[in-house]
Scaffold this motif. Sequence first.
Motif, PDB file in Angstrom:
ATOM      1  N   ALA A 131       0.828  -1.207   0.000  1.00  0.00           N
ATOM      2  CA  ALA A 131       0.000   0.000   0.000  1.00  0.00           C
ATOM      3  C   ALA A 131       0.863   1.257   0.000  1.00  0.00           C
ATOM      4  CB  ALA A 131      -0.931  -0.003   1.220  1.00  0.00           C
ATOM      5  N   LEU A 132       1.944   1.247   0.758  1.00  0.00           N
ATOM      6  CA  LEU A 132       2.850   2.388   0.787  1.00  0.00           C
ATOM      7  C   LEU A 132       3.562   2.558  -0.549  1.00  0.00           C
ATOM      8  CD1 LEU A 132       4.259   1.775   4.367  1.00  0.00           C
ATOM      9  CD2 LEU A 132       2.998   3.819   3.642  1.00  0.00           C
ATOM     10  N   ASP A 133       3.966   1.448  -1.154  1.00  0.00           N
ATOM     11  CA  ASP A 133       4.596   1.506  -2.482  1.00  0.00           C
ATOM     12  C   ASP A 133       3.633   2.107  -3.507  1.00  0.00           C
ATOM     13  OD1 ASP A 133       7.233   0.539  -2.201  1.00  0.00           O
ATOM     14  OD2 ASP A 133       6.526  -1.539  -2.097  1.00  0.00           O
ATOM     15  N   ASP A 134       2.378   1.684  -3.453  1.00  0.00           N
ATOM     16  CA  ASP A 134       1.375   2.200  -4.392  1.00  0.00           C
ATOM     17  C   ASP A 134       1.206   3.708  -4.230  1.00  0.00           C
ATOM     18  OD1 ASP A 134       0.918  -0.306  -5.422  1.00  0.00           O
ATOM     19  OD2 ASP A 134      -0.913  -0.678  -4.255  1.00  0.00           O
ATOM     20  N   ALA A 135       1.198   4.167  -2.977  1.00  0.00           N
ATOM     21  CA  ALA A 135       1.022   5.596  -2.726  1.00  0.00           C
ATOM     22  C   ALA A 135       2.215   6.389  -3.252  1.00  0.00           C
ATOM     23  CB  ALA A 135       0.834   5.846  -1.235  1.00  0.00           C
ATOM     24  N   LEU A 160       0.391   4.433   6.452  1.00  0.00           N
ATOM     25  CA  LEU A 160       1.335   4.409   7.571  1.00  0.00           C
ATOM     26  C   LEU A 160       0.613   4.169   8.893  1.00  0.00           C
ATOM     27  CD1 LEU A 160       4.048   7.199   7.161  1.00  0.00           C
ATOM     28  CD2 LEU A 160       4.395   4.725   7.318  1.00  0.00           C
ATOM     29  N   LEU A 161      -0.483   4.877   9.106  1.00  0.00           N
ATOM     30  CA  LEU A 161      -1.245   4.676  10.341  1.00  0.00           C
ATOM     31  C   LEU A 161      -1.789   3.253  10.407  1.00  0.00           C
ATOM     32  CD1 LEU A 161      -3.163   8.068  10.614  1.00  0.00           C
ATOM     33  CD2 LEU A 161      -1.218   7.313  11.984  1.00  0.00           C
ATOM     34  N   LYS A 162      -2.238   2.741   9.282  1.00  0.00           N
ATOM     35  CA  LYS A 162      -2.758   1.371   9.247  1.00  0.00           C
ATOM     36  C   LYS A 162      -1.655   0.369   9.578  1.00  0.00           C
ATOM     37  CE  LYS A 162      -5.260  -1.861   6.232  1.00  0.00           C
ATOM     38  NZ  LYS A 162      -6.265  -2.187   7.251  1.00  0.00           N
ATOM     39  N   ALA A 163      -0.423   0.672   9.162  1.00  0.00           N
ATOM     40  CA  ALA A 163       0.707  -0.235   9.383  1.00  0.00           C
ATOM     41  C   ALA A 163       1.108  -0.321  10.856  1.00  0.00           C
ATOM     42  CB  ALA A 163       1.910   0.196   8.545  1.00  0.00           C
ATOM     43  N   LEU A 204       9.467   5.386   3.827  1.00  0.00           N
ATOM     44  CA  LEU A 204       9.115   4.028   3.409  1.00  0.00           C
ATOM     45  C   LEU A 204      10.322   3.098   3.478  1.00  0.00           C
ATOM     46  CD1 LEU A 204       7.408   1.799   2.217  1.00  0.00           C
ATOM     47  CD2 LEU A 204       7.654   2.873  -0.042  1.00  0.00           C
ATOM     48  N   ASP A 205      11.489   3.569   3.040  1.00  0.00           N
ATOM     49  CA  ASP A 205      12.689   2.727   3.063  1.00  0.00           C
ATOM     50  C   ASP A 205      13.011   2.283   4.489  1.00  0.00           C
ATOM     51  OD1 ASP A 205      12.938   2.932   0.343  1.00  0.00           O
ATOM     52  OD2 ASP A 205      14.503   4.482   0.397  1.00  0.00           O
ATOM     53  N   ALA A 206      12.882   3.206   5.450  1.00  0.00           N
ATOM     54  CA  ALA A 206      13.179   2.860   6.842  1.00  0.00           C
ATOM     55  C   ALA A 206      12.146   1.892   7.402  1.00  0.00           C
ATOM     56  CB  ALA A 206      13.228   4.136   7.688  1.00  0.00           C
ATOM     57  N   VAL A 207      10.892   2.084   7.024  1.00  0.00           N
ATOM     58  CA  VAL A 207       9.843   1.152   7.454  1.00  0.00           C
ATOM     59  C   VAL A 207      10.091  -0.226   6.855  1.00  0.00           C
ATOM     60  CG1 VAL A 207       7.369   0.614   7.272  1.00  0.00           C
ATOM     61  CG2 VAL A 207       8.106   2.932   7.874  1.00  0.00           C
ATOM     62  N   ARG A 208      10.475  -0.246   5.590  1.00  0.00           N
ATOM     63  CA  ARG A 208      10.751  -1.519   4.932  1.00  0.00           C
ATOM     64  C   ARG A 208      11.899  -2.263   5.619  1.00  0.00           C
ATOM     65  NH1 ARG A 208       9.227  -2.338  -0.165  1.00  0.00           N
ATOM     66  NH2 ARG A 208       9.398  -0.106  -0.660  1.00  0.00           N
ATOM     67  N   GLU A 209      12.903  -1.498   6.049  1.00  0.00           N
ATOM     68  CA  GLU A 209      14.069  -2.094   6.711  1.00  0.00           C
ATOM     69  C   GLU A 209      13.803  -2.394   8.183  1.00  0.00           C
ATOM     70  OE1 GLU A 209      16.888  -3.082   5.257  1.00  0.00           O
ATOM     71  OE2 GLU A 209      15.931  -2.525   3.364  1.00  0.00           O
ATOM     72  N   GLN A 210      12.616  -2.072   8.650  1.00  0.00           N
ATOM     73  CA  GLN A 210      12.233  -2.278  10.055  1.00  0.00           C
ATOM     74  C   GLN A 210      13.225  -1.598  11.006  1.00  0.00           C
ATOM     75  OE1 GLN A 210      11.563  -6.720   9.857  1.00  0.00           O
ATOM     76  NE2 GLN A 210       9.542  -6.103  10.633  1.00  0.00           N
ATOM     77  N   ASP A 211      13.520  -0.339  10.676  1.00  0.00           N
ATOM     78  CA  ASP A 211      14.455   0.465  11.467  1.00  0.00           C
ATOM     79  C   ASP A 211      13.669   1.621  12.101  1.00  0.00           C
ATOM     80  OD1 ASP A 211      16.380   2.207  12.456  1.00  0.00           O
ATOM     81  OD2 ASP A 211      17.798   1.798  10.833  1.00  0.00           O
TER      82      ASP A 211
END
Length: 245
Positions: A131-135, A160-163, A204-211
């Motif tokens: 969903a974040l990638d699509d946005a 992001l809030l949903k995540a 998004l990159d940081a969220v993807r990396e779980q950082d």
Amino acid sequence: MTPYARRGVHGQTVEALARRILGGEIPEGATLDLVALQSELDVSLTALRESLKVLAAKGMVDARQKRGTFVRARGDWNLLDADVLRWQFEGGRTTEADRALLRNLAEVRAIIEPAAVRLAAARRTPDDLAALDDAIRAMGEDDSDAGHAVAADLAFHRALLKATHNELLERMEMVIESGLAHRDRIVHSSPHSENPVPAHRAVLDAVREQDPDAAETAMRALLDQAGRDLERIDGDDETEGPGPQ
């Protein structure tokens, strides 16, 4: 949430009254002349009273014996109500009250979103990332279309809030979305705003990396950019002087 104006005569009456109150046409403390409003809005007294019940539930009006129905003080209005926020920003205007509310919104976002993105980094799922990638993809498709840019930005922050997978944080979308949409319309309609994609992609990159630490840092940078954009536009408005009212 479906705007009241799409809910028939009753909904249109609610919105007409709300816009007048929020715009100051009917000031705080004013007693409403129901007979005159019924004639002016061309609605039944029953429909008018039902509409006022909606506004009463949102803290905007009240009724007392011997005084009648009156507009309550702004401090009593439920400004966290999604409809009240949306009505505040309708009409294409940006009043000083709007700007003050936008500043308040920026402070609320600075409290909520950096903390929320830390949870998102820890809890995101593949569906959340999609969903974040699509946005992000939508955000970069057509930056000349302000409406498209607004929708993409809202989709990103909603995702992001949903995540966070925290039901109450997800509902914060209702608090910030109307004000954020108005801010976005102002910013994305200006040729002087910064490209929003890199700042959002860093989050998004940081969220993807779980950082979580990097996600919080990136979110604060994004919010700083949003503030700069709005300040720059406010400065342009002051330089150019007041436009048509």
